[in-house]
Design a protein around this motif. Structure first.
Motif, PDB file in Angstrom:
ATOM      1  N   PHE A 257      40.421 -13.049  44.175  1.00  0.00           N
ATOM      2  CA  PHE A 257      41.047 -11.749  43.754  1.00  0.00           C
ATOM      3  C   PHE A 257      42.321 -12.227  42.929  1.00  0.00           C
ATOM      4  O   PHE A 257      43.064 -13.116  43.222  1.00  0.00           O
ATOM      5  N   ARG A 258      42.717 -11.481  41.892  1.00  0.00           N
ATOM      6  CA  ARG A 258      43.746 -11.600  41.318  1.00  0.00           C
ATOM      7  C   ARG A 258      44.694 -10.336  41.366  1.00  0.00           C
ATOM      8  O   ARG A 258      44.203  -9.073  41.399  1.00  0.00           O
ATOM      9  N   VAL A 259      46.141 -10.605  41.824  1.00  0.00           N
ATOM     10  CA  VAL A 259      46.919  -9.463  41.960  1.00  0.00           C
ATOM     11  C   VAL A 259      47.923  -9.739  40.923  1.00  0.00           C
ATOM     12  O   VAL A 259      48.630 -10.640  40.859  1.00  0.00           O
ATOM     13  N   GLN A 260      47.943  -8.532  39.972  1.00  0.00           N
ATOM     14  CA  GLN A 260      48.961  -8.621  39.085  1.00  0.00           C
ATOM     15  C   GLN A 260      49.428  -7.266  38.909  1.00  0.00           C
ATOM     16  O   GLN A 260      48.766  -6.361  38.709  1.00  0.00           O
TER      17      GLN A 260
ATOM     18  N   GLU B 159      48.738  -4.337  50.931  1.00  0.00           N
ATOM     19  CA  GLU B 159      49.829  -3.968  52.002  1.00  0.00           C
ATOM     20  C   GLU B 159      49.893  -2.985  52.985  1.00  0.00           C
ATOM     21  O   GLU B 159      50.538  -2.218  53.028  1.00  0.00           O
TER      22      GLU B 159
ATOM     23  N   THR C 229      45.306  -7.051  52.970  1.00  0.00           N
ATOM     24  CA  THR C 229      46.713  -7.815  52.638  1.00  0.00           C
ATOM     25  C   THR C 229      47.093  -7.573  51.573  1.00  0.00           C
ATOM     26  O   THR C 229      48.504  -7.100  51.219  1.00  0.00           O
ATOM     27  N   HIS C 230      46.510  -7.510  50.503  1.00  0.00           N
ATOM     28  CA  HIS C 230      46.682  -7.571  49.000  1.00  0.00           C
ATOM     29  C   HIS C 230      47.346  -6.206  48.640  1.00  0.00           C
ATOM     30  O   HIS C 230      48.150  -5.831  48.070  1.00  0.00           O
TER      31      HIS C 230
ATOM     32  N   GLU D  93      41.387  -9.845  53.294  1.00  0.00           N
ATOM     33  CA  GLU D  93      42.257 -10.228  52.078  1.00  0.00           C
ATOM     34  C   GLU D  93      42.605  -9.204  51.396  1.00  0.00           C
ATOM     35  O   GLU D  93      43.825  -9.202  50.958  1.00  0.00           O
ATOM     36  N   LEU D  94      41.817  -8.385  51.050  1.00  0.00           N
ATOM     37  CA  LEU D  94      42.012  -7.064  50.201  1.00  0.00           C
ATOM     38  C   LEU D  94      43.215  -6.250  51.046  1.00  0.00           C
ATOM     39  O   LEU D  94      44.015  -5.602  50.346  1.00  0.00           O
TER      40      LEU D  94
ATOM     41  N   ILE E 168      44.725  -5.048  41.798  1.00  0.00           N
ATOM     42  CA  ILE E 168      43.943  -6.028  42.490  1.00  0.00           C
ATOM     43  C   ILE E 168      42.549  -6.093  41.623  1.00  0.00           C
ATOM     44  O   ILE E 168      41.914  -5.107  41.558  1.00  0.00           O
TER      45      ILE E 168
ATOM     46  N   GLN F 173      50.574  -4.585  40.732  1.00  0.00           N
ATOM     47  CA  GLN F 173      50.089  -3.491  41.471  1.00  0.00           C
ATOM     48  C   GLN F 173      48.492  -3.253  41.323  1.00  0.00           C
ATOM     49  O   GLN F 173      48.051  -2.479  41.569  1.00  0.00           O
TER      50      GLN F 173
END
Length: 166
Positions: A30-33, A85, A82-83, A79-80, A37, A35
């Motif tokens: 997964f890429r978080v950029q 939040e 967590t991303h 994981e998602l 995902i 705000q």
């Protein structure tokens, strides 16, 4: 007004959309950029628009919240979370491939809260039927949880409890 002691949410198509598929159909990493995902194919993972306000309402009303998600990839779901939040907002999380009946047995055991004091949101009618059979007020979510459905369900829960002679 009587409020639930525990509100339980499913994930896929209830709290979040994973590009039109279940989270276990995504393709990590997964890429978080900024705000956002995305999975490796560009599928966007997002909470439905009203979810933050719904979780805040639960916090403000001091209502415990939990997750019950049947997924073949519990690590990806965590994981998602967590991303996004929001992991820390949930007092309990049953995220693994199994029946929602097993999830709710574990939630009841961990929390000590009776099924009748729980409210559950899910997008699959089979789960609504199964969990509703336990005595949990269960609400079918058609296209992502909305504030309107959430608050109507709180009112339904309160009305049901008001009419319950127990």
């Amino acid at each position: 007004m009587s409020v639930p002691r525990l509100i339980v949410f499913d994930l896929d198509f209830t709290l979040w959309d994973c590009g039109g598929v279940w989270c276990d159909c995504l393709c990590p990493p997964f890429r978080v950029q900024e705000q956002r995902i995305e999975d490796a194919t560009g599928r966007l993972v997002r909470l439905y628009d009203d979810v933050h306000a719904i979780l805040k309402h639960c916090d403000d009303q001091v209502i415990s919240i939990a997750l019950a998600s049947r997924t073949e990839q519990p690590g990806w779901a965590r994981e998602l979370l967590t991303h996004l939040e929001i992991t820390e907002r949930f007092a309990y999380a049953e995220i693994y491939p199994s029946s929602k009946l097993r999830h709710f047995a574990a939630l009841q055991q961990a929390s000590g809260i009776a099924y009748e004091d729980m409210l559950f949101f899910d997008d699959e009618m089979r789960n609504i039927d199964e969990v509703g059979g336990l005595g949990v007020t269960s609400v079918f979510v058609r296209e992502g949880l909305t504030a309107e459905l959430f608050h109507a369900s709180l009112n339904r829960f309160a009305e049901h409890r008001r009419c319950d002679p127990a």
